[in-house]
Design a protein around this motif. Sequence first.
Motif, PDB file in Angstrom:
ATOM      1  N   UNK A  87      33.709  45.620  29.866  1.00 58.89           N
ATOM      2  CA  UNK A  87      33.111  46.720  29.113  1.00 58.89           C
ATOM      3  C   UNK A  87      33.114  48.064  29.840  1.00 58.89           C
ATOM      4  N   UNK A  88      33.990  48.221  30.798  1.00 58.03           N
ATOM      5  CA  UNK A  88      34.176  49.507  31.454  1.00 58.03           C
ATOM      6  C   UNK A  88      35.514  49.517  32.197  1.00 58.03           C
ATOM      7  N   UNK A  89      35.952  50.674  32.543  1.00 62.30           N
ATOM      8  CA  UNK A  89      37.198  50.814  33.292  1.00 62.30           C
ATOM      9  C   UNK A  89      37.079  50.022  34.583  1.00 62.30           C
ATOM     10  N   UNK A  90      38.117  49.263  34.919  1.00 60.89           N
ATOM     11  CA  UNK A  90      37.961  48.383  36.085  1.00 60.89           C
ATOM     12  C   UNK A  90      39.194  48.367  36.978  1.00 60.89           C
ATOM     13  N   UNK A  91      38.970  47.878  38.192  1.00 57.45           N
ATOM     14  CA  UNK A  91      40.061  47.588  39.114  1.00 57.45           C
ATOM     15  C   UNK A  91      40.577  46.196  38.788  1.00 57.45           C
ATOM     16  N   UNK A  92      41.842  45.952  39.103  1.00 53.44           N
ATOM     17  CA  UNK A  92      42.402  44.629  38.840  1.00 53.44           C
ATOM     18  C   UNK A  92      43.327  44.230  39.976  1.00 53.44           C
ATOM     19  N   UNK A  93      43.222  42.977  40.383  1.00 57.82           N
ATOM     20  CA  UNK A  93      44.076  42.433  41.439  1.00 57.82           C
ATOM     21  C   UNK A  93      44.643  41.117  40.931  1.00 57.82           C
ATOM     22  N   UNK A  94      45.959  41.028  40.860  1.00 53.47           N
ATOM     23  CA  UNK A  94      46.605  39.845  40.303  1.00 53.47           C
ATOM     24  C   UNK A  94      47.509  39.188  41.326  1.00 53.47           C
ATOM     25  N   UNK A  95      47.745  37.907  41.107  1.00 51.70           N
ATOM     26  CA  UNK A  95      48.537  37.097  42.025  1.00 51.70           C
ATOM     27  C   UNK A  95      49.868  36.698  41.406  1.00 51.70           C
ATOM     28  N   UNK A  96      50.946  36.896  42.156  1.00 48.82           N
ATOM     29  CA  UNK A  96      52.287  36.401  41.825  1.00 48.82           C
ATOM     30  C   UNK A  96      52.708  36.756  40.398  1.00 48.82           C
ATOM     31  N   UNK A  97      53.060  35.746  39.583  1.00 46.55           N
ATOM     32  CA  UNK A  97      53.675  36.002  38.284  1.00 46.55           C
ATOM     33  C   UNK A  97      52.767  36.774  37.333  1.00 46.55           C
ATOM     34  N   UNK A  98      51.463  36.617  37.467  1.00 48.45           N
ATOM     35  CA  UNK A  98      50.538  37.270  36.541  1.00 48.45           C
ATOM     36  C   UNK A  98      50.584  38.790  36.633  1.00 48.45           C
ATOM     37  N   UNK A  99      51.161  39.311  37.705  1.00 44.66           N
ATOM     38  CA  UNK A  99      51.280  40.765  37.823  1.00 44.66           C
ATOM     39  C   UNK A  99      52.112  41.368  36.700  1.00 44.66           C
ATOM     40  N   UNK A 100      53.077  40.613  36.193  1.00 39.80           N
ATOM     41  CA  UNK A 100      53.922  41.134  35.113  1.00 39.80           C
ATOM     42  C   UNK A 100      53.079  41.507  33.902  1.00 39.80           C
ATOM     43  N   UNK A 101      52.060  40.701  33.604  1.00 30.50           N
ATOM     44  CA  UNK A 101      51.197  40.971  32.459  1.00 30.50           C
ATOM     45  C   UNK A 101      50.322  42.198  32.715  1.00 30.50           C
ATOM     46  N   UNK A 102      49.899  42.356  33.967  1.00 36.94           N
ATOM     47  CA  UNK A 102      49.062  43.500  34.326  1.00 36.94           C
ATOM     48  C   UNK A 102      49.835  44.801  34.165  1.00 36.94           C
ATOM     49  N   UNK A 103      51.081  44.820  34.627  1.00 34.76           N
ATOM     50  CA  UNK A 103      51.894  46.033  34.502  1.00 34.76           C
ATOM     51  C   UNK A 103      52.037  46.448  33.039  1.00 34.76           C
ATOM     52  N   UNK A 104      52.254  45.472  32.161  1.00 35.51           N
ATOM     53  CA  UNK A 104      52.406  45.781  30.746  1.00 35.51           C
ATOM     54  C   UNK A 104      51.067  46.179  30.118  1.00 35.51           C
ATOM     55  N   UNK A 105      49.979  45.551  30.563  1.00 34.56           N
ATOM     56  CA  UNK A 105      48.654  45.876  30.034  1.00 34.56           C
ATOM     57  C   UNK A 105      48.260  47.308  30.396  1.00 34.56           C
ATOM     58  N   UNK A 106      48.562  47.714  31.628  1.00 38.38           N
ATOM     59  CA  UNK A 106      48.223  49.075  32.053  1.00 38.38           C
ATOM     60  C   UNK A 106      49.089  50.102  31.330  1.00 38.38           C
ATOM     61  N   UNK A 107      50.271  49.666  30.944  1.00 43.93           N
ATOM     62  CA  UNK A 107      51.130  50.556  30.151  1.00 43.93           C
ATOM     63  C   UNK A 107      50.559  50.734  28.748  1.00 43.93           C
TER      64      UNK A 107
END
Length: 316
Positions: free
Chosen positions: A127-147
């Motif tokens: 419920x607020x802007x957050x930091x995110x730290x991902x491991x290995x393959x899951x980073x691909x989803x984070x890059x697209x989510x931040x886009x």
Amino acid sequence: MSKKCLKKMITTSAILITGMHAFNTYIQSCITPVSISKEDQIYKWKDMQIIYTNKGTPSAPPLLLLHNLDPSSSKEEWYQADPLLEQNFHIFELDLPGCGKSDKSNMTYINYLYVQLICDFIRDIVKEKCNICASAFSNAFVFMATRMKPDMFDQIIAINPPSIQELVKPISKQSEWKKKIIESPVIGTFLYNCRMSKSSIWDDYKYVYFYNDKNVPEKIAEVSYFNAHYKNDGGKYLYGSMIGNYTNINIVHALPLIKANLSIIAYGKYKEVIQEYKKYNSNIHAVYISNCRLLPQLEISETIADKIKSILLKNT
């Protein structure tokens, strides 16, 4: 083909199928049923139950920790780093669909499913802007989510992200057949059980996840085996989607458009991968570590926690 040979083939096939079924039944009977712990909470999302926890200081900056995408993985991947981060952050962790104690539906797991989950989880739970730290393959989803939702993310830390070449492997007829075979009732479950046997998972930790096999905690190997077989081997549907390349995603167009601070923590083998990423986003901050492999948050948890705090607190 003579009737005698045909009868022999049918009999042999029946024996093999019966044996595979018996093996599958035995494997499932060895998994001890568990209930959701007091720390675990349920996020009801798209007809699925996503298990998550939040811990640490509620008034501190939120930090979402994501585990590697694998049927044997779960939020427990972060259990050694948690106590080292709790004083500085409000930590959120979840079991991705197909992993841990979250639902493992009979479905095709595509990359966008995880991208949407990350965005919805931040909107509904963090419920607020957050930091995110991902491991290995899951980073691909984070890059697209931040886009897709740049306003939801403060800072991003990627630990050992996959190479761009790995992520652009296409869905082919061969990969589709692999997926279909794994998803089949008896043979597929048997093959999955062999791949996710205790010895195979232990080999993953010794030769892929850890630099020094003597550092592998017995607890995490047991938890990983449980994760892989929890809920009637439902993890095979995620595994089928992975080997079928359905979870792959091309991040080339997303990397240059990421506005949040992006840091990559990686061991030596990933230097070429980081240079590859920097071709598309020159603002990436690289942090190199040693004496570890794919899952440093388990092997050198103190070092990883220090690196995470150094990156996130420095820019606050």
